[in-house]
Design an enzyme around this catalytic site. Structure first.
Site, PDB file in Angstrom:
ATOM      1  CE  LYS B  78      -3.946   1.884   2.635  1.00 57.51           C
ATOM      2  NZ  LYS B  78      -5.011   1.965   3.613  1.00 57.51           N
ATOM      3  CB  SER B 158      -8.238   4.059   2.517  1.00 57.26           C
ATOM      4  OG  SER B 158      -7.334   3.278   3.481  1.00 57.26           O
ATOM      5  CB  SER B 182      -8.759   1.229   5.398  1.00 57.30           C
ATOM      6  OG  SER B 182      -9.415   2.564   5.275  1.00 57.30           O
TER       7      SER B 182
END
Lengths: 97, 492, 483
Positions: B78, B158, B182
């Protein structure tokens, strides 16, 4: 209590965000609706409840670092990330004293 | 060779060990898949050359007989994790061009275990969002489509880039971060597994902060076993993070077998709001049955403060983020927009550098923390947060873990989410947010396909540091659900 | 009698509170392992934590905590086993993270006091509200590049202790004495070097004035007061400014003013368009700071003797007057110099030499006692030579100045220069006889009753012995010879 434009301007200043004048009204409304939403927390009885900052609080004491110098001396690396630098200094517009 | 991208990590490790294929071949297969799936926009930065280099090193290790736990496994990182020498953006314009000269603890652990970096996955800007649509580098698409409907769906957020990449075979596993769901909500939307471990389980060092009291790293993968493999590497105490726990990491793989005899499962009745997708309820009921079949006793419990969780979350997360994001000021890293005075330079840089959603949350947080509002909002939220924690603690006196759906619906259409007001968007996180507030470990495992052909996940919420119990339960659900791992992959 | 200032319309009382920032002596910074020492090249004693890089987290320095606990114990305060860190949010170029980590809600040390001795001997107890730990900021340099400021973060993140007194100081002198006392204590403890001119100790002064018996006036904060002399001046000047304002019917507003040590005035700081709101909240990166009893006990057991206790001991052990003891304990180094010199010696004499000749010498040379050209051992020996009559007090002054120049031991100087006092009666007698024979007329005058001439005879013999004759012996022998 509706958020007034002066407050929005102050908040934008504190956050250092250049909110255009044309958007101030909208931001005020957004803050309003968020706060209105947050108002319903008032329904909860929290008398005598200690605020919680971290789920770890008090169960886990802060970890300590021994007083040893083992970091630093990365001036070149730091400067390589900065958009503006000179002679190992970060450079900003002149600050008024 | 395309079937290499359908392997699980465990299968890949086995194949590598037996010499059925090389790490370079495995990586190449994923690079090819990435090429085909550019439209998903799952990565902000792809690192194929670096990946091949790392894979070549892995092949050497394997040859030497010194195979490490994740040797040669292609993973996505990420883009909130600082990676040395690889641009790290948090999907924000403000960090464009920022190439860290340091490595996050968790990513370092993964490299030390032999993992191969495929690229930095997309996210909502600074992880603020529920759809991976707020980032500067564009939205990520969910690889899944509704049956007979080609509209673009969000992957959740996210960690949507990571979830999409794992789901579409662009990497075998990926890292995520979870502040209010997320990892878990995108896992549910993309049909993959993901765990947010206990707060403090993984180091936050080198992970760009959104809301420090909530942020926690965790993996996303294609099955429970792979998720366990990843977490085992990622977890552990780090003396660079004052909030990391000094508790040994158990071997999660050992907890994957067995039954639930003598275990009590809690079913919180508040997770059944009006308007919930009936497919979600169906899945939940099925899940309850599977656990009963495995020997567990199931009882209904009540967590009455659940309805306040989203509000508490947004008050606290916005406040913390308004402070955490003050460091992006154009002076030391990232972009800079000049101004005549220091304050103007700050305001110009931050106005240009931050996207709309991030600016909105910073303003909200700045407003809430103001001295005249602090007590009414921030302190109040912190108090209610304690009540939520206490409520979970009470529940765990009676039950061993909780079973809930991961989200009230399947993946939402991108255009729909874009038109929604912030509070409606938050509702996607209604079921995942409470565990974040309480710092509890929680895992989402795909459990069903909805009537319109989209994945749905179940969430298991455990006691603090009760990840083993969670993995065991997830493993039981996984076997019972017989979930089809592959998205339909309808071409765009 | 309480200190008052006379205004046009009558007497005014002054109320002062102090906020003192002390840079804590540590090797590394409060939350990072970068060096906390000075003089390094710009931005070289900086870690990614100090520079607020993305993803960086603070980890607390154990020694910095112990130093603060040590200071807290020395001011008789409560050491809080649970304290916490908060963020003070504001933007400034020398504050990289956009917030300073401080202790706003739950400081580590609360509720202490220090006693100061006023000039009239009165002891004034000054309450101390708190000491909290916080990060220092970096430095901005404004004259290197035109229209730009340069930022050096070497100091950013160094540990500060901020000590806040209660508004209980009642005069400029009180304020000065408090800072002096505090500086002495932190130096004794080794928790801060106390060098105000280098900025390692910095004061903000809160001043208000009121009519005797009436409520406190409006409090004004004066910043940037960086020497003890300036503290005294700032209080005086600001109090007078406020009195004038009140007497002219002008309001005194609660504000922050800057002390200008050249113009000797305080002036209001530029007001910003918007009020500053620091938005304090608990730092989620740092959970509660929990002190265990063992640690507190360890620090307690290793406390050095502090000035007040040392003063009492000097009075008792060495029989010194309080005045001497006070001066000798004011700095740890002076006290230890004294104790070394006074070993097996006449302590009062040693004290006289230190407070008199040695201080004059150091003052003239602009040195402090650690740089003294005369070691404590040698000063002790010098006093020893006087006490055992090896040299006279007068000769000792001469030896002292040679010691100051050469750093040599006194007995060596006495030996080399032949300054040893003549105590041999035969030798003195011979010199007396010579003088008597050569000055029969004076002998006659003396015998006729002119007693004052004895001094003249002493002088003659002294001159002949180059001052080395023991004065007491000489006197006695002369009297006998002349009678």
């Amino acid at each position: 209590m509706p958020v007034d434009i002066t407050t929005v301007k102050q908040v934008a200043y504190l956050a250092r965000l250049k909110v255009p004048d044309s958007d101030l009204e909208k931001v005020a409304e957004e803050l309003d609706s968020l706060c209105e939403w947050a108002e319903h927390l008032k329904q909860v009885n929290t008398e005598g409840v200690e605020p919680l900052t971290s789920v770890l609080d008090k169960d886990m004491p802060l970890i300590y670092r021994q007083d040893v110098v083992s970091d630093g001396n990365i001036q070149k690396e730091l400067m390589s990330c900065a958009k503006v630098s000179q002679d190992g200094f970060f450079v900003v517009p002149k600050m008024v004293e | 060779m395309t079937d290499l991208v359908d392997l699980t990590i465990a299968q890949a490790l086995d194949g590598l060990k037996k010499g059925e294929f090389s790490a370079v071949e495995l990586t190449k297969a994923h690079i090819q898949e990435m090429e085909k799936a550019k439209h998903l926009n799952a990565y902000i930065t792809e690192t194929p050359e670096l990946a091949l280099e790392m894979a070549a090193k892995s092949d050497l290790q394997i040859k030497k007989g010194e195979m490490r736990p994740l040797e040669g496994i292609p993973i996505g990182m990420k883009d909130l994790y600082c990676t040395k020498g690889v641009m790290t953006t948090a999907a924000s314009h403000i960090l464009e061009g920022f190439i860290p000269f340091y490595e996050s603890t968790v990513s370092q652990k993964l490299w030390d275990a032999g993992a191969v970096l495929m690229g930095k996955t997309n996210l909502d800007e600074f992880a603020m969002g529920s759809g991976t649509i707020t980032g500067y580098y564009g939205a990520t698409q969910n690889p899944w489509k509704r049956t007979n409907d080609n509209s673009v769906l969000v992957p959740g957020g996210s960690s949507g880039g990571s979830a999409a990449a794992v789901s579409a075979g662009l990497c075998m596993a990926a890292t995520g971060t979870d502040t209010g769901g997320s990892i878990r909500q995108p896992a549910s939307f993309c049909g993959v597994t993901g765990i947010k471990p206990t707060y403090g389980r993984c180091s936050r060092y080198g992970i760009i902060a959104f809301a420090s009291s909530l942020d926690q790293a965790g993996p996303l993968a294609r099955n429970v076993q792979d998720t366990a493999l990843m977490l085992k590497i990622m977890a552990g105490f780090d003396d660079k993070d004052s909030t990391s726990a000094q508790i040994p990491v158990p071997d999660y793989l050992k907890s994957l077998d067995g039954d639930l005899k003598g275990k009590i499962v809690g079913i919180p009745k508040e997770y059944r709001p009006n308007g919930i997708n009936p497919d979600v309820i169906k899945m939940w009921d099925a899940g309850i049955k599977w656990l009963k079949d495995a020997g567990a006793e199931v009882i209904e419990i009540s967590l009455p403060n659940t309805e306040y969780a989203l509000t508490v979350y947004h008050v606290i997360a916005s406040s913390e983020c308004s402070s955490n994001l003050a460091r992006y000021d154009g002076v030391r890293f990232g972009i800079r927009a000049e101004g005549d005075t220091l304050d103007e330079m700050y305001a110009n840089t931050r106005m240009q550098g931050f996207g709309k959603e991030v600016r909105r949350r910073i303003l909200v947080g700045t407003y809430i923390l103001g001295s005249s509002r602090y007590e009414d909002y921030f302190l109040k939220a912190q108090k209610v947060r304690r009540l939520i924690v206490d409520e979970f603690n009470e529940a765990f006196k009676k039950v061993d873990f909780l079973l809930t759906p991961a989200a009230p619906s399947t993946a939402v259409r991108e255009d729909e989410m874009r038109s929604q007001d912030p509070i409606t968007v938050f509702l996607n996180d209604a079921f995942v947010c409470p565990a974040s507030l309480a710092g509890l470990p929680a895992m989402v495992v795909p459990a069903a396909i909805s009537s319109d052909g989209l994945p749905l996940g179940l969430q298991i919420i455990g006691k603090p540091f009760g990840e083993e119990m969670i993995f065991k339960t997830a493993s039981i659900i996984e076997k019972a659900a017989k979930f089809n791992l592959k998205p339909h992959r309808v071409e765009a | 009698m309480r200190y008052t200032i006379s205004g046009k319309t009558g007497q005014w009382e002054v109320v002062v509170g102090l906020e003192v920032h002390c840079q804590v002596i540590t090797k590394s910074k409060l939350f990072s392992a970068a060096s906390a020492t000075f003089g390094a090249e710009q931005n070289s004693s900086v870690s990614t934590i100090d520079a607020g890089y993305p993803g960086m987290l603070p980890v607390i320095n154990k020694f910095a905590v112990e130093q603060t606990v040590r200071t807290g114990l020395a001011i008789n305060a409560t050491i809080n086993k649970y304290s916490a860190f908060d963020r003070k949010n504001y933007f400034y170029a020398d504050l990289p993270a956009g917030y300073q980590i401080s202790q706003f809600f739950k400081p580590i040390v609360t509720d202490g006091y220090l006693d100061i001795v006023r000039d009239n001997g009165e002891i004034k107890r000054v309450g101390i509200e708190r000491i909290h730990m916080e990060q220092d900021a970096g430095k901005s340099i404004h004259d290197l590049i035109p229209a730009k400021s340069c930022i050096d973060l070497n100091r950013a993140g160094v540990t500060l202790m901020e000590l806040v007194t209660r508004p209980e100081l009642e005069s400029p002198e009180d304020a000065g004495k408090f800072v002096r006392k505090l500086r002495s204590i932190v130096r004794y403890l080794g928790t801060c070097d106390g060098n105000m001119d280098e900025g390692s100790m910095r004061c903000d002064v809160n001043v208000s004035v009121n009519r005797p018996g009436q409520k406190f006036g409006t409090r004004v904060e004066v910043k940037n007061v960086n020497s003890i002399r300036f503290v005294i001046q700032a209080v005086e000047i600001e109090a007078k400014r406020q009195i004038e304002a009140y007497e002219n019917g002008e309001p005194v507003i609660q504000e922050t003013r800057l002390f200008d040590d050249e113009k000797l005035e305080t002036r209001a700081m530029r007001t910003k368009e918007f009020a500053i709101d620091y938005r304090y909240f608990p730092d989620p990166d740092l959970v509660h700071l929990v002190l265990d009893d063992d640690m507190i006990k360890r620090v307690k057991d290793n406390m050095p003797e502090l000035p007040d206790a040392k003063k009492e001991r000097f009075i008792k052990q060495y029989g010194l007057p309080a005045y001497d003891a006070d001066i000798l304990v004011s700095e740890k180094e002076i006290a230890s110099y004294f104790e070394t010199a006074a070993k097996n010696n006449d302590a009062k004499k040693v004290s006289n030499w230190i407070i008199g000749d040695l201080f004059a010498l150091l003052n003239a040379q602009g040195k402090d006692i650690t740089e003294s050209p005369i070691t404590a051992e040698n000063l002790g020996k010098l006093v020893g030579l006087i006490t055992d009559n090896t040299i006279s007090g007068k000769i000792a002054k001469e030896v002292f100045s040679i010691m100051a120049e050469t750093g040599k031991a006194p007995e060596l100087i006495v030996e080399e220069k032949g300054l040893k006092q003549v105590t041999d009666t035969a030798a003195i007698e011979a010199e007396i006889d010579k003088v008597i024979i050569a000055n029969q007329d004076k002998v006659a005058e003396y015998k006729a009753g002119k007693d004052k001439l004895l001094g003249w005879f002493v002088g003659q013999v002294m001159a002949a012995t180059k001052g080395k004759a023991n004065p007491a012996m000489l006197n006695e022998m002369l009297k006998k010879k002349l009678s």
